[in-house]
Every structure is written in C-alpha cells, then in structure tokens.
Design a protein around this motif. Sequence first.
Motif, short mmCIF file in Angstrom:
data_model
loop_
_atom_site.label_atom_id
_atom_site.label_comp_id
_atom_site.label_asym_id
_atom_site.label_seq_id
_atom_site.Cartn_x
_atom_site.Cartn_y
_atom_site.Cartn_z
N PRO A 91 5.65 5.52 2.94
CA PRO A 91 5.14 6.09 4.18
C PRO A 91 4.72 7.56 4.06
N GLU A 92 5.21 8.26 3.05
CA GLU A 92 4.83 9.67 2.85
C GLU A 92 3.79 9.84 1.75
N LEU A 93 3.13 8.76 1.35
CA LEU A 93 2.22 8.80 0.21
C LEU A 93 1.19 9.92 0.31
N SER A 94 0.66 10.18 1.49
CA SER A 94 -0.38 11.22 1.63
C SER A 94 0.17 12.61 1.35
N ARG A 95 1.47 12.80 1.46
CA ARG A 95 2.09 14.10 1.12
C ARG A 95 2.52 14.16 -0.34
N LEU A 96 2.71 13.02 -0.97
CA LEU A 96 3.28 12.95 -2.31
C LEU A 96 2.25 12.96 -3.43
N VAL A 97 1.08 12.34 -3.19
CA VAL A 97 0.06 12.24 -4.24
C VAL A 97 -1.24 12.86 -3.78
N LYS A 98 -2.03 13.34 -4.75
CA LYS A 98 -3.28 14.03 -4.45
C LYS A 98 -4.30 13.11 -3.79
N ASN A 99 -4.41 11.88 -4.25
CA ASN A 99 -5.42 10.95 -3.75
C ASN A 99 -4.77 9.64 -3.31
N PRO A 100 -4.19 9.61 -2.12
CA PRO A 100 -3.49 8.40 -1.69
C PRO A 100 -4.39 7.17 -1.59
N GLU A 101 -5.70 7.39 -1.37
CA GLU A 101 -6.62 6.25 -1.25
C GLU A 101 -6.78 5.52 -2.58
N THR A 102 -6.63 6.23 -3.69
CA THR A 102 -6.83 5.60 -5.00
C THR A 102 -5.54 5.46 -5.81
N TRP A 103 -4.42 5.95 -5.29
CA TRP A 103 -3.14 5.92 -6.01
C TRP A 103 -2.71 4.49 -6.26
N ARG A 104 -2.27 4.25 -7.49
CA ARG A 104 -1.62 3.01 -7.86
C ARG A 104 -0.48 3.35 -8.81
N LYS A 105 0.72 2.99 -8.44
CA LYS A 105 1.85 3.20 -9.35
C LYS A 105 1.79 2.18 -10.48
N TRP A 106 1.43 0.95 -10.14
CA TRP A 106 1.43 -0.15 -11.10
C TRP A 106 0.03 -0.74 -11.22
N ASP A 107 -0.27 -1.30 -12.38
CA ASP A 107 -1.49 -2.06 -12.58
C ASP A 107 -1.11 -3.32 -13.34
N ILE A 108 -2.03 -4.25 -13.41
CA ILE A 108 -1.80 -5.51 -14.11
C ILE A 108 -2.79 -5.60 -15.26
N THR A 109 -2.30 -5.90 -16.46
CA THR A 109 -3.18 -6.05 -17.61
C THR A 109 -3.93 -7.38 -17.50
N PRO A 110 -4.99 -7.55 -18.28
CA PRO A 110 -5.68 -8.85 -18.28
C PRO A 110 -4.76 -10.01 -18.62
N GLY A 111 -3.68 -9.74 -19.35
CA GLY A 111 -2.72 -10.79 -19.70
C GLY A 111 -1.68 -11.03 -18.62
N GLY A 112 -1.77 -10.30 -17.49
CA GLY A 112 -0.85 -10.50 -16.39
C GLY A 112 0.40 -9.65 -16.43
N GLU A 113 0.50 -8.74 -17.39
CA GLU A 113 1.68 -7.89 -17.50
C GLU A 113 1.56 -6.68 -16.57
N ARG A 114 2.66 -6.36 -15.88
CA ARG A 114 2.69 -5.18 -15.02
C ARG A 114 2.97 -3.95 -15.87
N VAL A 115 2.10 -2.92 -15.72
CA VAL A 115 2.26 -1.68 -16.47
C VAL A 115 2.21 -0.50 -15.51
N LEU A 116 2.87 0.58 -15.90
CA LEU A 116 2.88 1.80 -15.10
C LEU A 116 1.50 2.46 -15.19
N ALA A 117 0.89 2.71 -14.06
CA ALA A 117 -0.42 3.39 -14.02
C ALA A 117 -0.29 4.80 -13.47
N GLY A 118 0.72 5.05 -12.65
CA GLY A 118 0.91 6.36 -12.03
C GLY A 118 1.41 7.40 -13.02
#
Length: 151
Positions: A91-118
């Motif tokens: 809920p405080e994302l807009s205060r915590l990160v520079k670009n809340p509209e594009t922020w992603r803590k996690w992403d998914i690889t093409p193989g389906g693995e969750r990786v840290l993106a933030g």
Amino acid sequence: MTAPHYLTRTVRLDTPERKRLFILAVESAPDFVEGVIREPVRSRKLDQNALMWVGPLKDLAEQAWVQGRTYSPEVWHEHMKRTYLPEDDDPELSRLVKNPETWRKWDITPGGERVLAGSTTDLTVYGMSQYLEQLYAFGAGLGVMFSAGPR
C-alpha cells in the motif's frame, strides 16, 4: 487489438514560468486525463547504499550464525532483498520505489522460474530508510551488535 498508448509528462514547478505553463496545460487538457501533483521522488542516496554495506550487511556477515554457519555480505544482501523489498501490492509502494507503475519485485523466466527483479537502486530515500530499518531489526533478532547505527 493494441493497448492504448498513454503519455505521461513530468514537469517540475520550480519557476513562475513553468507554473504558468503547467496551468495553461491543465486548462487545455482533454477531459479524460488524470493530473497528479506530488513532491519530487528522490532516489535512495549513495550514502544510504554505502551504509548498508559497511553497516548491517558487514555486521551480519561477521556475527550472524544461521543453520550453524555464517554468510557473506553478498548472500545476506540477496536474502534481504528477497525478504524485505516491497511487494508489488504494497500500500505504500508510491513512497517506497521511484517508479511504482513499473516496479516488479519478482519476474518469471521463460522456464517458469520465479526470480528477483527488484533492486535497492529502485528505492526512494524513504524506501531505503525503511529497508535499512528492517535489516537492523532482523540482525538484532539474531543478536548482532551493529557498528554503524541507522541514520
């Protein structure tokens, strides 16, 4: 069908002329746009980043024992990012990160693995101070005596 393209403009209202131009732009704007006025977002400071490495990460590496062993500052850094970087729905994302509209803590690889993106480089001054407080609290829970306290 393609998604609609939205144009975002950021204008610093730091001179009387820019304020007048901003008012003119608002008066001539179409009805379907959204306006936001906020204080400028400040990126985390280099001294905050330096403090993280010479403070809690160094002290954790030297003093914290988990599962019968110690870990390097780099391993602690990775663990802390996974644990304490803000989630996408914070809920405080807009205060915590520079670009809340594009922020992603996690992403998914093409193989389906969750990786840290933030990254801590994406944090604001406020976000980095919150993050550092969480590192100090975590370390205190492990009995770490910190050499450089939070500022």
